[in-house]
Design a protein around this motif. Structure first.
Motif, PDB file in Angstrom:
ATOM      1  N   ILE A  79       0.837  -1.198   0.000  1.00  0.00           N
ATOM      2  CA  ILE A  79       0.000   0.000   0.000  1.00  0.00           C
ATOM      3  C   ILE A  79       0.874   1.250   0.000  1.00  0.00           C
ATOM      4  CG2 ILE A  79      -1.663   1.338   1.346  1.00  0.00           C
ATOM      5  CD1 ILE A  79      -2.890  -1.286   2.288  1.00  0.00           C
ATOM      6  N   TYR A  80       1.904   1.245   0.841  1.00  0.00           N
ATOM      7  CA  TYR A  80       2.796   2.403   0.912  1.00  0.00           C
ATOM      8  C   TYR A  80       3.508   2.637  -0.421  1.00  0.00           C
ATOM      9  CZ  TYR A  80       6.266   5.625   2.847  1.00  0.00           C
ATOM     10  OH  TYR A  80       7.051   6.738   3.097  1.00  0.00           O
ATOM     11  N   ALA A  81       3.917   1.552  -1.075  1.00  0.00           N
ATOM     12  CA  ALA A  81       4.654   1.651  -2.336  1.00  0.00           C
ATOM     13  C   ALA A  81       3.804   2.188  -3.477  1.00  0.00           C
ATOM     14  CB  ALA A  81       5.227   0.282  -2.717  1.00  0.00           C
ATOM     15  N   LEU A  82       2.480   2.191  -3.314  1.00  0.00           N
ATOM     16  CA  LEU A  82       1.613   2.725  -4.364  1.00  0.00           C
ATOM     17  C   LEU A  82       1.903   4.195  -4.637  1.00  0.00           C
ATOM     18  CD1 LEU A  82      -1.811   1.102  -3.380  1.00  0.00           C
ATOM     19  CD2 LEU A  82      -0.500   0.662  -5.469  1.00  0.00           C
ATOM     20  N   GLN A  83       2.412   4.908  -3.629  1.00  0.00           N
ATOM     21  CA  GLN A  83       2.698   6.331  -3.800  1.00  0.00           C
ATOM     22  C   GLN A  83       3.823   6.588  -4.800  1.00  0.00           C
ATOM     23  OE1 GLN A  83       2.370   8.417   0.372  1.00  0.00           O
ATOM     24  NE2 GLN A  83       3.267   6.382   0.655  1.00  0.00           N
ATOM     25  N   ASP A  84       4.680   5.579  -4.999  1.00  0.00           N
ATOM     26  CA  ASP A  84       5.880   5.775  -5.820  1.00  0.00           C
ATOM     27  C   ASP A  84       5.849   4.995  -7.137  1.00  0.00           C
ATOM     28  OD1 ASP A  84       6.962   7.379  -3.839  1.00  0.00           O
ATOM     29  OD2 ASP A  84       7.945   5.698  -2.837  1.00  0.00           O
ATOM     30  N   ARG A  85       4.711   4.438  -7.491  1.00  0.00           N
ATOM     31  CA  ARG A  85       4.692   3.530  -8.646  1.00  0.00           C
ATOM     32  C   ARG A  85       5.224   4.176  -9.923  1.00  0.00           C
ATOM     33  NH1 ARG A  85      -0.797   0.099  -9.226  1.00  0.00           N
ATOM     34  NH2 ARG A  85      -1.707   2.185  -9.138  1.00  0.00           N
ATOM     35  N   LEU A  88      -9.521  -5.915   6.326  1.00  0.00           N
ATOM     36  CA  LEU A  88     -10.336  -6.083   5.124  1.00  0.00           C
ATOM     37  C   LEU A  88     -10.928  -4.744   4.678  1.00  0.00           C
ATOM     38  CD1 LEU A  88     -12.037  -9.503   5.919  1.00  0.00           C
ATOM     39  CD2 LEU A  88     -10.063  -9.036   4.461  1.00  0.00           C
ATOM     40  N   TRP A  89     -11.207  -3.859   5.639  1.00  0.00           N
ATOM     41  CA  TRP A  89     -11.645  -2.503   5.278  1.00  0.00           C
ATOM     42  C   TRP A  89     -10.553  -1.794   4.493  1.00  0.00           C
ATOM     43  CZ3 TRP A  89      -9.072   1.941   6.914  1.00  0.00           C
ATOM     44  CH2 TRP A  89      -9.658   3.151   6.511  1.00  0.00           C
ATOM     45  N   GLN A  90      -9.316  -1.926   4.926  1.00  0.00           N
ATOM     46  CA  GLN A  90      -8.202  -1.303   4.206  1.00  0.00           C
ATOM     47  C   GLN A  90      -8.181  -1.736   2.743  1.00  0.00           C
ATOM     48  OE1 GLN A  90      -4.171  -1.463   5.678  1.00  0.00           O
ATOM     49  NE2 GLN A  90      -4.864  -1.486   7.795  1.00  0.00           N
ATOM     50  N   ALA A  91      -8.244  -3.052   2.538  1.00  0.00           N
ATOM     51  CA  ALA A  91      -8.154  -3.579   1.173  1.00  0.00           C
ATOM     52  C   ALA A  91      -9.370  -3.169   0.340  1.00  0.00           C
ATOM     53  CB  ALA A  91      -8.028  -5.104   1.213  1.00  0.00           C
ATOM     54  N   ALA A  92     -10.549  -3.212   0.957  1.00  0.00           N
ATOM     55  CA  ALA A  92     -11.780  -2.924   0.216  1.00  0.00           C
ATOM     56  C   ALA A  92     -11.876  -1.459  -0.189  1.00  0.00           C
ATOM     57  CB  ALA A  92     -12.994  -3.323   1.053  1.00  0.00           C
ATOM     58  N   THR A  93     -11.317  -0.564   0.619  1.00  0.00           N
ATOM     59  CA  THR A  93     -11.455   0.873   0.337  1.00  0.00           C
ATOM     60  C   THR A  93     -10.191   1.469  -0.272  1.00  0.00           C
ATOM     61  OG1 THR A  93     -10.748   1.467   2.585  1.00  0.00           O
ATOM     62  CG2 THR A  93     -13.115   1.143   2.217  1.00  0.00           C
ATOM     63  N   LEU A  94      -9.236   0.638  -0.621  1.00  0.00           N
ATOM     64  CA  LEU A  94      -7.996   1.129  -1.217  1.00  0.00           C
ATOM     65  C   LEU A  94      -8.274   1.677  -2.610  1.00  0.00           C
ATOM     66  CD1 LEU A  94      -4.915   1.374  -0.874  1.00  0.00           C
ATOM     67  CD2 LEU A  94      -4.707  -0.916  -1.871  1.00  0.00           C
ATOM     68  N   ARG A  95      -7.894   2.923  -2.844  1.00  0.00           N
ATOM     69  CA  ARG A  95      -8.077   3.575  -4.136  1.00  0.00           C
ATOM     70  C   ARG A  95      -6.728   4.131  -4.582  1.00  0.00           C
ATOM     71  NH1 ARG A  95     -11.992   1.203  -3.114  1.00  0.00           N
ATOM     72  NH2 ARG A  95     -14.182   1.874  -3.055  1.00  0.00           N
ATOM     73  N   PRO A  96      -5.946   3.351  -5.325  1.00  0.00           N
ATOM     74  CA  PRO A  96      -4.587   3.757  -5.680  1.00  0.00           C
ATOM     75  C   PRO A  96      -4.482   5.100  -6.383  1.00  0.00           C
ATOM     76  CG  PRO A  96      -4.939   1.442  -6.198  1.00  0.00           C
ATOM     77  CD  PRO A  96      -6.275   2.009  -5.823  1.00  0.00           C
ATOM     78  N   ARG A 152      -4.432   4.636   4.580  1.00  0.00           N
ATOM     79  CA  ARG A 152      -4.602   3.223   4.916  1.00  0.00           C
ATOM     80  C   ARG A 152      -3.325   2.617   5.467  1.00  0.00           C
ATOM     81  NH1 ARG A 152      -8.245   5.525   3.086  1.00  0.00           N
ATOM     82  NH2 ARG A 152     -10.359   4.753   2.815  1.00  0.00           N
ATOM     83  N   PHE A 153      -2.198   3.032   4.915  1.00  0.00           N
ATOM     84  CA  PHE A 153      -0.927   2.553   5.452  1.00  0.00           C
ATOM     85  C   PHE A 153      -0.773   2.961   6.913  1.00  0.00           C
ATOM     86  CE2 PHE A 153       3.404   4.045   6.471  1.00  0.00           C
ATOM     87  CZ  PHE A 153       4.046   2.816   6.562  1.00  0.00           C
ATOM     88  N   ARG A 154      -1.017   4.223   7.221  1.00  0.00           N
ATOM     89  CA  ARG A 154      -0.843   4.704   8.588  1.00  0.00           C
ATOM     90  C   ARG A 154      -1.797   4.037   9.569  1.00  0.00           C
ATOM     91  NH1 ARG A 154      -0.198  11.227   7.554  1.00  0.00           N
ATOM     92  NH2 ARG A 154       2.052  11.237   7.155  1.00  0.00           N
ATOM     93  N   SER A 155      -2.948   3.597   9.097  1.00  0.00           N
ATOM     94  CA  SER A 155      -3.924   2.986  10.004  1.00  0.00           C
ATOM     95  C   SER A 155      -3.433   1.649  10.555  1.00  0.00           C
ATOM     96  CB  SER A 155      -5.266   2.799   9.289  1.00  0.00           C
ATOM     97  OG  SER A 155      -5.201   1.769   8.322  1.00  0.00           O
ATOM     98  N   ASN A 156      -2.323   1.147  10.031  1.00  0.00           N
ATOM     99  CA  ASN A 156      -1.812  -0.133  10.526  1.00  0.00           C
ATOM    100  C   ASN A 156      -1.231  -0.037  11.928  1.00  0.00           C
ATOM    101  OD1 ASN A 156      -1.911  -2.499   8.467  1.00  0.00           O
ATOM    102  ND2 ASN A 156      -1.514  -0.670   7.252  1.00  0.00           N
ATOM    103  N   ARG A 157      -0.955   1.170  12.418  1.00  0.00           N
ATOM    104  CA  ARG A 157      -0.536   1.261  13.818  1.00  0.00           C
ATOM    105  C   ARG A 157      -1.685   0.815  14.724  1.00  0.00           C
ATOM    106  NH1 ARG A 157       1.045   7.370  14.399  1.00  0.00           N
ATOM    107  NH2 ARG A 157       0.800   7.443  12.163  1.00  0.00           N
TER     108      ARG A 157
END
Length: 304
Positions: free
Chosen positions: A202-208, A267-275, A284-289
């Motif tokens: 998810i974090y790497a999506l910022q640099d694709r 599962l919320w993270q994955a379902a609402t991920l909008r690259p 979404r990455f930060r919410s992993n804390r």
């Protein structure tokens, strides 16, 4: 205040105001160690805490948890400094990272090496608080840490290598409390590796786009348009392995239920991920804390 307006920062800096209060030299060192982004040390700390809690030491070994938090802050900082020294040429070519202290000229490479040594000394102090077996396990991880910056040059899955590194604390925490290894610790560790692959993708999506231009590889690029499904699969894998770890401690059908809040959030993270949406992946990455806390609570409930 002089220097506050011309200090380079990166888009995901969390505390620009506090960092801006520091003198120029200290500000550069703080940014180099990512003190402006505490999410990193929380993600490194939580697997350590899980290992302690699942082994039954959450309350009796609270001082150990404090030492491990300090170690996570220091060694995450040291790892970032080392990574930036190795990646300084690549960072200068990527929009999100060219403002980092070394490529921007705020900190010299020589000063970065000195700062790395200072942070490592703090890590050494923490290491000396551990029993010899746990300390030996911790030292083994240094080989993984040293190799990590080069993984993006040789594999599409540097996130998997990061998973090996950032999850290692689960083994250290377990061994420190119990004195040995067990299947529960191995499952906890493996689940953490899968979790790290998911959130770092998810974090790497910022640099694709920039990564593709400069030839840097990542799981986000490898998954392509299937990235949401890929992240979801790694999260499901993490939950299954964590459930197995809890089952090893308490063979009760209710034990895996302790993971339900974490499962819902992942599962919320994955379902609402909008690259393609600005800020979506970073949020979404930060919410992993928060996921780290939820899994910690599950480990406390089952392990205590």
């Amino acid at each position: 205040m002089p220097g506050m307006t011309d200090t380079p920062t990166v888009p995901d800096t969390e505390h620009p105001g506090m960092i801006g209060l520091l003198p120029d030299k200290l500000r550069g060192l703080a940014l180099l160690a990512r003190f402006d982004r505490p999410i990193g040390w929380w993600l490194l700390f939580w697997p350590c805490a899980w290992g302690v809690a699942l082994a039954g030491g959450a309350f009796e070994r609270w001082q150990l948890l404090a030492w491990l938090l300090l170690g996570s802050i220091a060694m995450r900082g040291a790892g970032c400094v080392y990574n930036d020294i190795v990646d300084r040429d690549l960072d200068a070519q990527v929009a999100r990272t060219r403002a980092r202290p070394i490529p921007s000229g705020l900190v010299s490479v020589r000063a970065a090496w000195v700062w790395l040594a200072a942070l490592s000394l703090v890590g050494l102090v923490v290491l000396l608080q551990l029993r010899p077996t746990a300390a030996a396990v911790a030292v083994v991880s240094l080989a993984l840490v040293a190799a990590y910056p080069f993984m993006k040059r040789v594999t599409w899955w540097p996130q998997a290598w990061l998973g090996l590194v950032f999850s290692w604390g689960a083994l250290v925490g377990w061994v420190e409390v119990t004195g040995g290894f067990a299947l529960a610790a191995a499952l906890l560790y493996a689940g953490s590796v899968a979790w790290v692959i998911g959130y770092d993708t998810i974090y790497a999506l910022q640099d694709r786009e920039d990564d593709a231009l400069v030839g840097v590889r990542s799981s986000a690029l490898r998954m392509g348009r299937h990235v949401r499904l890929g992240v979801a699969l790694f999260y499901v894998m993490a939950l299954a392995l964590w459930a197995g770890a809890l089952w090893q401690i308490r063979a009760d059908p209710l034990a895996p239920v302790a993971l339900v809040p974490a499962a819902w959030h992942l599962l919320w993270q994955a379902a609402t991920l909008r690259p393609q949406e600005d800020g979506n992946a970073l949020h979404r990455f930060r919410s992993n804390r928060f996921i780290g806390l939820l899994v910690m609570l599950a480990c406390v409930v089952v392990g205590t």
